[in-house]
Write an enzyme that holds these catalytic residues in place. Structure first.
Site: not given
Length: 611
Positions: A2, A27, A77, A103-104, A483, A487, A490, A506, A606
């Site tokens: 946050c 945030r 958040w 925040n937390g 991955e 990346k 992307e 193969h 996103k």
């Protein structure tokens, strides 16, 4: 994650708070609110919204700005309690005299809430934060700083918080543990913020508040102490960033910033989920009743979330000894899936709004399967539709590409696998503790992997011209190869594919020549000798090799690789959490070399909310 800001000065507080919240909104933006103390009237003016800061500003313009020169603001958040005006910060005590933003995560909020409730405190929200303001209220004896210190000595978890009281209108108090909080003291003003971004319009001199430190400030005096009240000499820095840079913490791109946040993201994913006995405890997410009749595990996701699912499925098979597969959510419901009440479905989505994953979850539930969601967003569609939720607790990820959220997803998947193994009796307590002990050490090893950035930045220009690339690995690190390739394509627009190393001969080996780099994950594993044989096959076709190896491991003939990257040692099961980091860095620096838009790659979003 946050955004918080507190202000004490001679100016009207509202414009300062709103400007700060706009700068901090990256945030979190589930809800927002302010509280301003009218020193003359001795009361707080509070405005909240269950929407973004722009809506908060519009509401204030319509209703009138609360008067006062002391105030706090918050952009949320959500972690505990869905986004709503009731759950929006600031939160107040029973009498409305104390206002607090946070925040937390307060890990022992349930126990504290129960205690305070028995002593007559009334709670209005579903948040963990509200226990803090009631605890301060109970301990308040005319000194807001001392009441805050006493309250925080009872708190477990992470916090950056700011509190004001109508009984001390000239005082503002802040504190932090495992969450950012910085202090600015331009002439005649005091500002406490979660990010330097909000301070830059006011001052370039920033005081860093340390863990378990409390700052009590008036316009005449600033005092920083430990939780025990011992004075602390703080560190002050001079910042020369522009506001846009400061939003990225001084990094040129959010992607790089978020990669460097991965140690913290992993710590947050683990926080509160490993008990004092060293065993994983996920509460009701994995219940004994669920495990008793379990026949198999089906994991759903898209993109990097599917790759995290691939990793999770492997871990479930190894630790819980039960059939487990990962499937692209987009294909699941069209294939007449073999799931029923004996199937546990794990759905992975950072946003919790991925349309393909939501459709697959609904199909799984229709067939009687129990669904556990792994997501980052409280109140998302996935979190509401699942039978249980494991929140990643990563905070907002601004870059379109998943970096820190991928590692958090993998960590959550491993926690589920450990929990299933313990519940099914296939994972002994000693082995369980060994793995959780190593898992707690992984954030530090990820930090060491991030220190490899200069080497990866030097390698990148040699391959930025490539049109194609291949990534190979064996075992659980096939997820790493997938991955790494994802990346690269992307962010740099280079065509790349990941393969199990044994698959190379193969078909894909036909693609190899001197212009096709091959990235090989050759860290210590049960099948390392097989991977080394595949590297020899690659070099015999003149393809340049970038090899990931375990620190100090001499198994690879260095003549076989153009570049050798040594990564911190860890067990094979946990190694993808470390191995994926240099591949992220390589993709990033290749993209920078090619001049690509790193944070917003073309054609990507996103969160994909259409099928």
């Amino acid at each position: 994650m946050c955004g918080i800001i507190g202000y004490l000065g001679s100016k009207p507080a509202v414009p300062v708070l709103l400007d700060g919240l706009r700068r901090l909104e990256y945030r979190g933006y589930d809800s927002a609110g302010i509280a301003v103390l009218d020193g003359a009237g001795g009361r707080h003016g509070v405005v909240k919204t269950d929407r973004r800061v722009a809506d908060l500003a519009a509401r204030i313009e319509s209703e009138g700005a609360p008067p006062g020169t002391v105030g706090i603001g918050h952009t949320r958040w959500a972690t505990h309690g869905r986004p709503s005006e009731v759950n929006a910060h600031p939160h107040q005590d029973c009498r409305g005299r104390i206002q607090l933003i946070h925040n937390g995560i307060i890990e022992n909020h349930r126990e504290l809430r129960a205690e305070l409730g028995l002593r007559g405190h009334t709670f209005r929200s579903d948040t963990d934060t509200e226990v803090l303001v009631h605890l301060i209220e109970e301990l308040y004896r005319g000194d807001l700083g001392e009441a805050t210190r006493a309250a925080l000595r009872r708190v477990e978890g992470a916090y950056a918080m700011v509190v004001i009281s109508a009984d001390e209108p000239g005082t503002i108090v802040g504190a932090r543990r495992h969450a950012p909080l910085v202090l600015g003291t331009p002439e005649g003003e005091v500002l406490l913020c979660s990010d330097i971004t909000a301070l830059i319009p006011h001052t370039r001199h920033v005081t860093l508040i340390g863990d378990d430190q409390v700052v009590t400030a008036t316009l005449e005096r600033v005092c920083i102490t430990s939780l025990d009240g011992e004075p602390v000499v703080p560190r002050t820095i001079e910042v020369d960033w522009e506001a846009e840079q400061a939003q990225k913490g001084g990094y040129p791109h959010f992607m790089l910033k978020e990669m460097h946040e991965q140690p913290e993201a992993l710590e947050n994913a683990l926080r509160g989920r490993i008990g004092s006995d060293g065993l994983v405890d996920l509460g009701t997410a994995i219940s004994p009743a669920l495990v008793a009749g379990l026949r198999d595990v089906q994991i759903l996701g898209m993109g990097s979330a599917w790759i995290a699912g691939f990793y999770t499925a492997w871990a479930v098979r190894e630790l819980a000894r039960i059939p487990s597969t990962a499937e692209n959510a987009s294909e699941f419901r069209y294939g007449d899936p073999l799931v029923d009440a004996t199937t546990l479905t794990i759905a992975i989505s950072q946003s919790g709004e991925t349309a393909d994953t939501l459709a697959a979850v609904r199909e799984a539930k229709r067939r009687g399967s129990t669904v556990v969601a792994v997501t980052n967003v409280v109140g998302s569609a996935l979190s509401l539709e699942a039978d249980a939720v494991l929140y990643m607790q990563s905070g907002p990820e601004i870059c379109v590409l998943a970096t820190k959220t991928l590692l958090a997803q993998m960590a959550c998947g491993l926690l589920i696998a450990l929990s299933l193994g313990a519940a099914r009796g296939t994972l002994g307590a000693e082995r369980h503790r060994e793995l959780t002990e190593e898992l707690r050490a992984i954030p530090g090893r990820v930090g060491r992997a991030l220190d490899l950035e200069p080497q990866l930045a030097a390698i990148a220009p040699r391959h930025a011209h490539a049109r194609n690339a291949i990534y190979i690995a064996r075992g659980i690190n096939v997820a790493t190869a997938y991955e790494g390739a994802l990346k690269l394509k992307e962010v740099s627009y280079i065509h790349a594919e990941g393969y199990p190393a044994g698959e190379l001969k193969h078909g894909p080996i036909a693609l190899l020549d001197a212009d096709v780099p091959v990235v090989a994950v050759a860290t210590r594993s049960r099948t390392l000798s097989k991977t080394l044989s595949s590297i020899e096959e690659v070099r015999s076709r003149d393809a340049p090799v970038v090899a990931l190896v375990t620190e100090g491991d001499a198994a690879l003939d260095r003549d076989l690789a153009a570049d050798v990257v040594e990564v911190p040692e860890c067990s094979e099961l946990l190694s993808p959490l470390v191995n994926v980091v240099p591949l992220q860095l390589l993709a990033y620096h290749v993209a920078v070399e090619r001049g690509c838009d790193v944070d917003q790659p073309r054609n990507l979003a996103k969160s994909v909310t259409v099928e």
